[in-house]
Design a protein around this motif. Structure first.
Motif, mmCIF file in Angstrom:
data_model
loop_
_atom_site.group_PDB
_atom_site.id
_atom_site.type_symbol
_atom_site.label_atom_id
_atom_site.label_comp_id
_atom_site.label_asym_id
_atom_site.label_seq_id
_atom_site.Cartn_x
_atom_site.Cartn_y
_atom_site.Cartn_z
ATOM 1 N N ASN A 155 -9.102 6.530 -4.948
ATOM 2 C CA ASN A 155 -8.890 7.971 -5.084
ATOM 3 C C ASN A 155 -9.373 8.746 -3.854
ATOM 4 O O ASN A 155 -8.819 9.788 -3.514
ATOM 5 C CB ASN A 155 -9.590 8.486 -6.340
ATOM 6 N N SER B 12 0.845 -1.189 0.000
ATOM 7 C CA SER B 12 0.000 0.000 0.000
ATOM 8 C C SER B 12 0.881 1.240 0.000
ATOM 9 O O SER B 12 1.986 1.228 0.547
ATOM 10 C CB SER B 12 -0.901 0.031 1.237
ATOM 11 N N ARG C 6 -6.254 1.488 -7.145
ATOM 12 C CA ARG C 6 -6.143 2.712 -6.354
ATOM 13 C C ARG C 6 -7.502 3.093 -5.786
ATOM 14 O O ARG C 6 -8.545 2.760 -6.346
ATOM 15 C CB ARG C 6 -5.569 3.866 -7.184
ATOM 16 N N CYS D 296 6.954 3.474 -4.397
ATOM 17 C CA CYS D 296 5.726 4.074 -4.891
ATOM 18 C C CYS D 296 6.047 5.418 -5.554
ATOM 19 O O CYS D 296 6.903 6.170 -5.067
ATOM 20 C CB CYS D 296 4.787 4.285 -3.707
ATOM 21 N N THR E 73 -4.646 6.554 -2.217
ATOM 22 C CA THR E 73 -3.848 5.364 -1.958
ATOM 23 C C THR E 73 -3.800 4.465 -3.191
ATOM 24 O O THR E 73 -4.804 4.308 -3.886
ATOM 25 C CB THR E 73 -4.435 4.587 -0.769
ATOM 26 N N VAL E 74 -2.622 3.899 -3.417
ATOM 27 C CA VAL E 74 -2.435 2.931 -4.486
ATOM 28 C C VAL E 74 -1.971 1.623 -3.859
ATOM 29 O O VAL E 74 -1.253 1.633 -2.860
ATOM 30 C CB VAL E 74 -1.430 3.445 -5.545
#
Length: 121
Positions: A73, A21, A71, A95, A77-78
């Protein structure tokens, strides 16, 4: 100030799974593309997977069918779901996010600190 904070790395046996994450925080106007890169000792940094703000994805050939990027939005967070891990996936995973901090400024690259993924055979 913008920060990207990664989590989820670790040690896993070959064939196992991990989920990474990366959460962006700070003064953010808009996040465009996000992605995961990796760098193994003695090797160049390479793109593992990317995702646009609209959800379009791309993957390195070496991880297609095994890794999934997504992700959230609303949470900035991806994620990177990594399945069927192989010893050659061992690397520091970083990241990346292309972020605009105001309507008046163009996007620029931001990087997380990296998280170690080690796959044992």
């Amino acid at each position: 100030q913008v920060q990207l904070v990664e989590s989820g790395g670790g040690l896993v046996q070959a064939g196992g799974s991990l989920r990474l994450s990366c959460a962006a925080s700070g003064s953010i106007f808009r996040i465009n593309a996000m992605g995961w890169y990796r760098q193994a000792p003695g090797k160049q940094r390479e793109l593992v997977a990317g995702i646009t703000s609209g959800g379009s994805t791309n993957y390195a050939d070496s991880v297609k069918g095994r890794f999934t990027i997504s992700r959230d939005n609303a949470k900035n967070t991806v994620y990177l779901q990594m399945d069927s891990l192989k010893p050659e996936d061992t690397a520091v995973y970083l990241c990346n996010a292309k972020i605009r901090i105001s309507v008046a400024l163009r996007e620029r690259d931001y990087w997380g600190q990296g998280t170690q993924v080690t796959v044992s055979s």
